[in-house]
Design an enzyme around this catalytic site. Structure first.
Site, short mmCIF file in Angstrom:
data_model
loop_
_atom_site.label_atom_id
_atom_site.label_comp_id
_atom_site.label_asym_id
_atom_site.label_seq_id
_atom_site.Cartn_x
_atom_site.Cartn_y
_atom_site.Cartn_z
N LYS A 13 5.52 -8.59 112.37
CA LYS A 13 4.16 -8.74 112.47
C LYS A 13 4.03 -10.07 113.24
O LYS A 13 4.86 -11.28 113.29
CB LYS A 13 3.61 -9.33 110.94
CG LYS A 13 2.39 -9.15 110.79
CD LYS A 13 1.68 -7.62 110.93
CE LYS A 13 1.13 -7.23 109.80
NZ LYS A 13 0.72 -5.87 109.68
N THR A 60 5.96 -3.91 108.33
CA THR A 60 5.16 -5.15 108.96
C THR A 60 4.47 -5.80 108.08
O THR A 60 4.29 -7.12 107.93
CB THR A 60 4.59 -4.96 110.35
OG1 THR A 60 3.52 -4.40 110.31
CG2 THR A 60 5.78 -4.27 111.34
N ARG A 181 -0.49 -39.94 146.23
CA ARG A 181 -1.45 -38.89 145.79
C ARG A 181 -1.67 -39.01 144.32
O ARG A 181 -1.21 -39.56 143.35
CB ARG A 181 -0.69 -37.63 146.13
CG ARG A 181 0.43 -37.38 145.28
CD ARG A 181 1.19 -36.34 145.63
NE ARG A 181 2.37 -36.11 145.02
CZ ARG A 181 3.23 -34.89 144.78
NH1 ARG A 181 2.84 -33.74 145.39
NH2 ARG A 181 4.30 -34.74 144.12
N VAL A 233 7.72 -33.53 141.83
CA VAL A 233 7.61 -33.13 140.58
C VAL A 233 8.92 -32.86 140.17
O VAL A 233 9.41 -33.13 139.05
CB VAL A 233 6.63 -31.96 140.48
CG1 VAL A 233 6.68 -31.37 139.03
CG2 VAL A 233 5.25 -32.25 140.92
N GLN A 234 9.83 -32.31 140.88
CA GLN A 234 11.36 -31.99 140.84
C GLN A 234 12.03 -33.27 140.16
O GLN A 234 12.59 -33.20 139.18
CB GLN A 234 12.05 -31.49 142.15
CG GLN A 234 11.69 -30.02 142.53
CD GLN A 234 10.36 -30.05 143.45
OE1 GLN A 234 9.34 -30.94 143.27
NE2 GLN A 234 10.39 -29.01 144.22
N HIS A 262 -3.13 -29.51 142.17
CA HIS A 262 -3.60 -30.04 143.07
C HIS A 262 -5.08 -30.77 143.08
O HIS A 262 -5.93 -30.10 142.69
CB HIS A 262 -3.51 -29.12 144.43
CG HIS A 262 -2.17 -28.64 144.68
ND1 HIS A 262 -0.91 -29.50 144.62
CD2 HIS A 262 -1.59 -27.45 144.85
CE1 HIS A 262 0.13 -28.71 144.68
NE2 HIS A 262 -0.45 -27.38 144.80
O1 LIG Z 1 6.40 -32.93 144.06
C1 LIG Z 1 6.25 -32.01 144.91
N1 LIG Z 1 7.14 -30.93 145.01
C2 LIG Z 1 7.18 -30.01 146.01
O2 LIG Z 1 8.11 -29.13 146.18
C3 LIG Z 1 5.92 -29.84 146.74
N2 LIG Z 1 5.20 -28.87 147.52
C4 LIG Z 1 3.96 -29.31 148.09
O3 LIG Z 1 3.25 -28.71 148.73
N3 LIG Z 1 3.66 -30.30 147.30
C5 LIG Z 1 4.81 -30.75 146.63
N4 LIG Z 1 4.86 -31.83 145.64
#
Ligand SMILES: O=c1[nH]c(=O)c2[nH]c(=O)[nH]c2[nH]1
Length: 305
Positions: A13, A60, A181, A233-234, A262
Site C-alpha cells: 500500500k 494490501t 553570480r 555547484v560540484q 539559473h
Molecule cells: O556550478 C556550475 N557547474 C557547472 O557544471 C556549470 N555549467 C554551467 O553552465 N554553469 C555551471 N555552474
C-alpha cells in the site's frame, strides 16, 4: 506468458496517511503526519503474479491496517521519528509473515512547525511552513535492516558569493566566466546509515542526523568560502557531503542532487541601462532548463585516509 519470467516483484500500500498525536499530562502535545508506503516481496508471492494463486497474499488492505495498528501500539518514540517508524514497520512485517523475505517501508513527512507567540511555543497548534519534505526508507530482510533517510525540496538562494569560471571552452561555449553570480537550488540530500541491525539502529539519534544534515547544507551553501573561491555547484556539493560524513559516524554515504536554477541578469542595454556583471540588479529566473549536479560521497575505507 510461456516465454516470460518474473524478474522481480513487490506489492503493498502506498500513501497510507497516518497522523499520530502524543498527549502529555501537562497539556503539551506532539504530532507526526506521515505518508507511508509498505511493500512486501518474497519468492512465494510469485504464484500470485504468474498463477492467479492468492493464498499467500497478505492483502494490501491488511498492510494498511498494520500501519495504523503499529502507530497506536508502538512506544511513542518509535512512531514520532520517521526513521524509527519505518524500521519498526519493516521489521514487524518480516517477523510476522514467514513467507515475506523483504519489506520495504518509506515514511514521508512534511513537518508541522509549532506556532510561536511572543517567543513562546504553543502547546498544541502548528503551522505548515512550506519547508522541505523529509523521508526515511527501511528495507528489512530476515537477517538485516538497512536504512536511508533524506530530505528534498529545500529551496535556497544567495545573491552573491558564487562563481563559475575557468571551465572547458570550445566552439559550443557561449557562457562567459561568471566570477560573481546568483545561486539557487532545490536540495535533495539523502544519507545511508552504517548500522544494519534493528538493535544497532534503535540506538541512533535520527533527528540529530537530520537536523545536522540540514544545518550543514545551509551553512556550506551560505558561509563556506571554499564553495565560492574554487566554486562550482560540484565543489559545494562535495563539501556539504564531506561535512555530514565527518560529523556523523552513523552515516556511511551521502547523496545530493542539486539543480542549478539559473537567474540571469536581464540585458537592459537596449534601453541605455547597465545591468550586466557588476551592475546586475534585475534578474530573469529561468524556469527550464536547469543545471543538475549529482554525486554520492562515501566514507573512505579505513586505511585509505
Ligand atoms: O556550478 C556550475 N557547474 C557547472 O557544471 C556549470 N555549467 C554551467 O553552465 N554553469 C555551471 N555552474
Amino acid at each position: 506468458m510461456e516465454s516470460s519470467v518474473l524478474k522481480s516483484q513487490a506489492y503493498g500500500k502506498d500513501r497510507v496517511r497516518v497522523v499520530r498525536v502524543v498527549r502529555r499530562a501537562d497539556g503539551w502535545q506532539e504530532i507526526a503526519d506521515y505518508w507511508v508506503c509498505c511493500l512486501l516481496s518474497g519468492a512465494q508471492f510469485e504464484a500470485s503474479y504468474t498463477k492467479g494463486d492468492n493464498r499467500l497474499v497478505v492483502a494490501t488492505d491488511s498492510q494498511k491496517n498494520a500501519v495504523y495498528y503499529l502507530a497506536k501500539t508502538l512506544p511513542a518514540d518509535k512512531v514520532m521519528v520517521p526513521e524509527a517508524f519505518a524500521v519498526e514497520i519493516a521489521a514487524f512485517m518480516v517477523n510476522k509473515y514467514a513467507h515475506v523475505t523483504t519489506c520495504r517501508v518509506k515514511v514521508t513527512t512534511k513537518p508541522w512547525a509549532r506556532m510561536q507567540f511572543s517567543g513562546r511555543s504553543h502547546p498544541h497548534a502548528f503551522c505548515r511552513e512550506g519547508r522541505e519534505t523529509r523521508w526515511a526508507e527501511a528495507v528489512a530482510t530476515k537477517l538485516a535492516v538497512s536504512l536511508t533517510a533524506g530530505f528534498c525540496d529545500l529551496e535556497v538562494l544567495k545573491t552573491t558569493n558564487s562563481a563559475f569560471v575557468d571551465f572547458w571552452r570550445d566552439e559550443l561555449t557561449t557562457l562567459p566566466d561568471m566570477p560573481d553570480r546568483m545561486l539557487s537550488t532545490k536540495v535533495l540530500c539523502q544519507w545511508a546509515y552504517v548500522a544494519k541491525t534493528l538493535d544497532a539502529l534503535r540506538g541512533t539519534d535520527f533527528d540529530a542526523v537530520y537536523a545536522g544534515a540540514r544545518r550543514n547544507t545551509l551553512d556550506v551553501f551560505a558561509n563556506d568560502p571554499r564553495a565560492w573561491v574554487h566554486a562550482s555547484v560540484q565543489t559545494t556539493l562535495y563539501i556539504m557531503a564531506d561535512r555530514i560524513i565527518n560529523d556523523f559516524a552513523a552515516v556511511d554515504d551521502v547523496h545530493y542532487a542539486l539543480p542549478n536554477i539559473h537567474y540571469f541578469p536581464f540585458d537592459l542595454s537596449p534601453f541605455g541601462l547597465k545591468n550586466l556583471r557588476a551592475d546586475a540588479e534585475v534578474y530573469m529566473p529561468i524556469a527550464d532548463p536547469s543545471g543538475y549536479i549529482t554525486a554520492t560521497v562515501s566514507r573512505a575505507p579505513k586505511g585509505k585516509l
